[in-house]
Motif scaffolding. Structure first.
Motif, PDB file in Angstrom:
ATOM      1  N   GLU A   1      10.604   4.416  -4.913  1.00  0.00           N
ATOM      2  CA  GLU A   1      10.431   5.434  -3.878  1.00  0.00           C
ATOM      3  C   GLU A   1      10.640   4.827  -2.492  1.00  0.00           C
ATOM      4  OE1 GLU A   1       6.934   7.961  -4.235  1.00  0.00           O
ATOM      5  OE2 GLU A   1       6.935   7.578  -6.388  1.00  0.00           O
ATOM      6  N   GLN A   2      10.125   3.605  -2.270  1.00  0.00           N
ATOM      7  CA  GLN A   2      10.316   2.959  -0.983  1.00  0.00           C
ATOM      8  C   GLN A   2      11.796   2.670  -0.734  1.00  0.00           C
ATOM      9  OE1 GLN A   2       7.591  -0.155   0.364  1.00  0.00           O
ATOM     10  NE2 GLN A   2       6.177   0.425  -1.276  1.00  0.00           N
ATOM     11  N   ALA A   3      12.526   2.316  -1.775  1.00  0.00           N
ATOM     12  CA  ALA A   3      13.959   2.050  -1.630  1.00  0.00           C
ATOM     13  C   ALA A   3      14.695   3.321  -1.206  1.00  0.00           C
ATOM     14  CB  ALA A   3      14.535   1.513  -2.940  1.00  0.00           C
TER      15      ALA A   3
ATOM     16  N   THR B   1       0.819  -1.212   0.000  1.00  0.00           N
ATOM     17  CA  THR B   1       0.000   0.000   0.000  1.00  0.00           C
ATOM     18  C   THR B   1       0.858   1.269   0.000  1.00  0.00           C
ATOM     19  OG1 THR B   1      -0.146  -0.036   2.425  1.00  0.00           O
ATOM     20  CG2 THR B   1      -1.905  -1.150   1.193  1.00  0.00           C
ATOM     21  N   GLY B   2       2.181   1.104   0.039  1.00  0.00           N
ATOM     22  CA  GLY B   2       3.081   2.250   0.033  1.00  0.00           C
ATOM     23  C   GLY B   2       3.352   2.750  -1.371  1.00  0.00           C
ATOM     24  N   ALA B   3       4.314   3.633  -1.466  1.00  0.00           N
ATOM     25  CA  ALA B   3       4.742   4.188  -2.753  1.00  0.00           C
ATOM     26  C   ALA B   3       5.327   3.082  -3.627  1.00  0.00           C
ATOM     27  CB  ALA B   3       5.776   5.284  -2.506  1.00  0.00           C
ATOM     28  N   ASN B   4       5.694   3.409  -4.847  1.00  0.00           N
ATOM     29  CA  ASN B   4       6.271   2.407  -5.733  1.00  0.00           C
ATOM     30  C   ASN B   4       7.605   1.909  -5.158  1.00  0.00           C
ATOM     31  OD1 ASN B   4       8.651   3.755  -6.975  1.00  0.00           O
ATOM     32  ND2 ASN B   4       7.119   5.134  -7.842  1.00  0.00           N
TER      33      ASN B   4
END
Length: 84
Positions: A66-68, A60-63
């Motif tokens: 972006e999460q990396a 449900t987070g960013a792509n």
């Protein structure tokens, strides 16, 4: 998308090194992912280093890219980094 940070490579300090995330791979179960960073003098230069990381992943987070980058910013070696 990338970040900049001061790094030391073979005893030389590289101010504003360009750090790019590559190859995010989500694990079975979708709870973790792996990715590689390339650290370069500039966006056009060859990689000085390639380093692998593993981090929690949120569907449900960013792509994943972006999460990396957000995960990297939580690590001590990336303290003070800036977005490009």
């Amino acid at each position: 998308m990338a970040i900049k940070n001061t790094v030391t490579f073979k005893g030389l300090v590289v101010d504003k090194a360009y750090i790019r995330v590559l190859m995010p791979t989500i694990s079975p179960g979708n709870t973790r992912f792996e990715f590689v960073t390339h650290t370069m003098v500039s966006p056009e230069s060859e990689a000085l280093t390639a380093t692998g990381y593993e981090a929690p992943y949120s569907l449900t987070g960013a792509n994943p890219l972006e999460q990396a980058y957000e995960h990297l910013k939580t690590l001590p070696e990336f303290e003070g980094c800036t977005d490009c």
